[in-house]
Design a protein around this motif. Structure first.
Motif, PDB file in Angstrom:
ATOM      1  N   UNK A 140      38.871  35.222  34.018  1.00 60.22           N
ATOM      2  CA  UNK A 140      39.077  34.644  33.188  1.00 60.22           C
ATOM      3  C   UNK A 140      39.573  33.419  32.575  1.00 60.22           C
TER       4      UNK A 140
ATOM      5  N   UNK B  98      39.033  48.161  39.139  1.00 57.36           N
ATOM      6  CA  UNK B  98      38.585  47.093  39.591  1.00 57.36           C
ATOM      7  C   UNK B  98      37.276  46.739  40.340  1.00 57.36           C
TER       8      UNK B  98
ATOM      9  N   UNK C 233      35.803  37.505  36.369  1.00 54.79           N
ATOM     10  CA  UNK C 233      36.518  38.633  35.373  1.00 54.79           C
ATOM     11  C   UNK C 233      37.612  38.519  35.786  1.00 54.79           C
ATOM     12  N   UNK C 234      38.866  39.322  35.592  1.00 57.22           N
ATOM     13  CA  UNK C 234      40.018  39.735  36.678  1.00 57.22           C
ATOM     14  C   UNK C 234      40.748  38.097  36.189  1.00 57.22           C
TER      15      UNK C 234
ATOM     16  N   UNK D  64      41.994  45.673  33.453  1.00 58.75           N
ATOM     17  CA  UNK D  64      40.638  46.119  34.350  1.00 58.75           C
ATOM     18  C   UNK D  64      40.153  44.414  34.610  1.00 58.75           C
ATOM     19  N   UNK D  65      39.335  44.291  32.978  1.00 63.96           N
ATOM     20  CA  UNK D  65      38.718  42.616  33.152  1.00 63.96           C
ATOM     21  C   UNK D  65      39.366  41.291  33.196  1.00 63.96           C
ATOM     22  N   UNK D  66      40.298  42.208  32.118  1.00 63.91           N
ATOM     23  CA  UNK D  66      41.268  40.965  31.319  1.00 63.91           C
ATOM     24  C   UNK D  66      42.866  41.356  31.772  1.00 63.91           C
ATOM     25  N   UNK D  67      43.463  40.677  33.431  1.00 64.27           N
ATOM     26  CA  UNK D  67      44.773  41.139  33.872  1.00 64.27           C
ATOM     27  C   UNK D  67      45.473  40.052  32.965  1.00 64.27           C
TER      28      UNK D  67
ATOM     29  N   UNK E 215      30.537  38.285  39.182  1.00 70.07           N
ATOM     30  CA  UNK E 215      32.225  39.339  39.073  1.00 70.07           C
ATOM     31  C   UNK E 215      33.380  39.225  38.872  1.00 70.07           C
TER      32      UNK E 215
ATOM     33  N   UNK F 256      34.874  49.381  37.888  1.00 71.59           N
ATOM     34  CA  UNK F 256      33.926  47.599  36.781  1.00 71.59           C
ATOM     35  C   UNK F 256      32.897  47.225  37.609  1.00 71.59           C
TER      36      UNK F 256
END
Lengths: 538, 143
Positions: free
Chosen positions: A381, B68, A377-378, B20-23, A373, B71
């Protein structure tokens, strides 16, 4: 209710590449031609590639897999025993609507595999028999390429090749470093406006249908000319049976329209052009007291020897901005370095490797789905996403040899939307093919390495095969070892011809549409030349 | 194509998950900076091949105040559902013009080649090593 239509000299089943070439050739010579196509015209305006969400549209609505797409015009397939999936689309132009238009001939060795390598069979014709037909189809479609490829006898093209682009130049330099063969891509994609096709604008989405009308899919490259010559094309027409007269000659086909009504189309000649799954399916369905194993199947080989060209891929991500949103895709270049047999590799025959740009971003991201993860992600990505526009795909087109257990049969349960038996596909990857896959995968990784890729991502097998559906009604001189003769004529039924990829004796390691079209042209001219023997009005 | 229609509450949840996933970073815009992100989410959902029931179930699994850790826990507990939503929020993000601009994807997708483009490549001598090696095919007329 059965509606009997008027007689036609020639009825063609399937409006893909081989059906289009046959229709054009015979209509131009004055024969009355009727082509029955179960799909429809597909408008370039509907293609997914001109929409920003096109990668998502490929998941289902525009999937290459008919089982996933599930449209009424598609027939389902039982794939329980298939290690790869045959892909196709029913419609005018057939699967050429979605092909990459990589326009490759088979080199001479492909016609002599038994003689040269001691496996499979030789074709009853050789490269030089087919060469003039290759030339004429190339000329008709305005194929773009560079003559002089040392992997072939001399050949040349009407249109200049497409630029290699930044990515192609990078890979070419890498291949030169390795000392390996490569050549600028030959594509049925015009580099200048030609006939009714536009000049390529390098949209980069050739395999989802060209939104610019600049790819020689056969709805565009051939059908307008076939219709202008007088060929009649009926869409939404699903053939369920070819019937025969008391003498054992094909005399008509029975087809079903979209409203479920049956029609009978009488004809002097029946031409099968439904490719390597559709053609054996219909022949096997056309059983009678005289032909209890299916029409034209005295050899028992109808449906057998299915070859699908398993493909694999190595994706390279580059730090350089190589503009991989730019087409054609289409092949930027190809390599035949590992095409011919070298027994020291541990397998027979070989593969073609082609380079294509990767315009889609989701396709890059999904290669990293396995990461934990925190690395997927974060902010991570963006470390992946930055390779959008910087990705190149090397794909291996693997020659698979004919094996009788790889075959198409009729499923006893599954049916299409008209209640007609669906095909069941049995296909296993042989040890020879697997070694070829593994070897090619390693070589493609080396190519990316030589070209300087920052990341190299391997996909050992594409589950969806490339839509090369071959070998299920092979040609040959011996009626016990083949279904049709060297001109595509059934050994059993003298006025039944097969013009599609089914007739290929071996698959080669190359995209087959150029060969299928050349074979269809050769067969169609033979039909015309021998018309008096088939009771066709000349 | 999915026939699911996203409700405003769905949009809010998906946008929060995307945040959250694509900051945003110094180089790439945050979801909040994309004015039409809600429209792009609708577009992605309409185009995708996921079944409406699977999409509905996945959206309903998003924690109301997803962060975070939430998720991450979602991805580990329900990887299939998480993957669907990961594709949807990513697709919407990478369809956004500000994002494509940063990645240098041109707005105009037509890029016809100049007449001399291949000739200029050829004149660099890039093909010379290949042609200098001579024919490599097996001529069956001599076999």
């Amino acid at each position: 209710m059965v509606d009997a239509l008027g007689h036609t000299d020639v009825v063609i089943i399937g409006a893909g590449p081989s059906g289009a070439v046959t229709a054009h050739t015979l209509a131009s010579k004055g024969f009355s031609v009727t082509c029955l196509e179960q799909g429809d015209w597909i408008s370039p305006a509907d293609y997914p590639g001109n929409r920003p969400e096109y990668e998502l549209l490929l998941q289902q609505k525009w999937s290459w897999n008919p089982n996933t797409r599930g449209r009424p015009a598609d027939y389902p397939m039982n794939l329980d025993a298939a290690e790869v999936t045959p892909i196709m689309i029913a419609g005018v132009g057939g699967s050429s609507v979605f092909y990459g238009a990589h326009w490759m001939r088979l080199p001479p060795s492909d016609f002599r595999v038994r003689t040269l390598d001691g496996v499979a069979d030789d074709w009853p014709i050789d490269y030089y028999d087919l060469e003039p037909f290759y030339n004429r189809v190339d000329e008709f479609l305005g194929v773009a390429g560079l003559g002089g490829d040392p992997a072939y006898p001399p050949q040349d093209y009407r249109m200049p090749p497409h630029p290699l682009g930044k990515g192609g130049m990078l890979m070419a330099a890498g291949l030169n470093k390795l000392g390996w063969h490569w050549w600028p891509g030959t594509n049925a994609i015009p580099t200048n406006k030609f006939r009714n096709m536009e000049k390529c604008v390098r949209w980069g989405v050739c395999e989802t249908g060209c939104p610019a009308g600049a790819k020689a899919s056969f709805d565009l490259g051939y059908w307008p000319h076939a219709r202008a010559a007088g060929a009649r094309l009926i869409t939404g027409a699903r053939v369920r049976e070819i019937t025969t007269d008391p003498q054992g000659r094909a005399d008509a086909v029975i087809w079903i329209d979209r409203d479920g009504r049956e029609h009978v189309q009488k004809a002097s000649v029946v031409v099968m052009a439904a490719n390597g799954v559709g053609t054996p399916r219909l022949l096997l369905m056309s059983k009678s007291a005289r032909f209890p194993e299916g029409l034209g199947n005295s050899s028992g080989l109808v449906g057998r020897n299915l070859m699908l060209h398993p493909n694999n891929e190595v994706l390279g991500l580059y730090d350089e901005d190589i503009e991989s949103w730019k087409g054609p895709a289409g092949q930027l270049l190809y390599s035949l370095q590992f095409y011919e047999t070298d027994r020291s590799r541990g397998f027979l025959r070989g593969s073609k490797v082609n380079l294509m740009p990767v315009p889609g971003i989701l396709r890059i991201l999904e290669h990293f789905d396995h990461l934990p993860f925190g690395k997927r992600w974060g902010s991570a990505i963006h470390d992946i996403g930055k390779y959008a526009g910087r990705a190149l795909s090397l794909a291996g087109n693997i020659e698979d040899l004919p094996e009788e257990h790889n075959r198409v049969t009729l499923d006893p349960v599954l049916t299409d939307s008209d209640g007609i038996p669906a095909p069941r596909i049995e296909y296993r990857i042989s040890e020879n093919t697997q070694r070829n896959l593994d070897f090619t995968l390693d070589r493609m990784a080396e190519m990316h390495e030589a070209a300087g890729a920052a990341h190299i991502l391997r996909q050992p097998l594409w589950k969806d095969a490339p839509g090369h559906l071959l070998g299920t009604a092979r040609m040959g001189d011996d009626p016990e070892r083949s279904v049709v003769d060297r001109f595509g004529r059934s050994h059993d039924v003298p006025n039944l011809f097969i013009v599609d990829g089914s007739v290929m004796v071996t698959s080669g390691g190359l995209n087959p549409t150029a060969t299928i079209a050349a074979l269809a042209l050769r067969c169609a001219e033979h039909i015309a030349e021998t018309a008096r023997f088939q009771e066709v009005a000349a | 194509m999915s026939d699911m229609t996203l409700a405003p509450a769905d949009i809010a949840l998906l946008t929060r998950l995307a945040d959250v996933l694509i900051p945003g970073t110094a180089d790439m815009p945050a979801v909040g900076e994309i004015a039409d992100y809600a429209d792009l989410l609708r577009r992605a959902v309409a185009a995708c091949g996921y079944a409406a029931a699977d999409l509905r179930a996945a959206i309903d699994m998003i924690p109301a105040e997803v962060d975070w850790e939430g998720a991450k826990a979602f991805s580990e507990a329900r990887p299939g559902s998480f993957r669907i939503l990961g594709v949807i929020v990513s697709a919407a993000y990478y369809m956004a013009r500000p994002v494509l601009d940063r990645l240098k994807f041109p707005d105009d997708r037509r890029h016809p080649a100049a007449d001399d483009e291949f000739a200029n490549e050829y004149m660099t001598g890039i093909l010379d090593p290949v042609t200098e090696r001579g024919p490599v095919y097996r001529d069956t007329r001599q076999a």
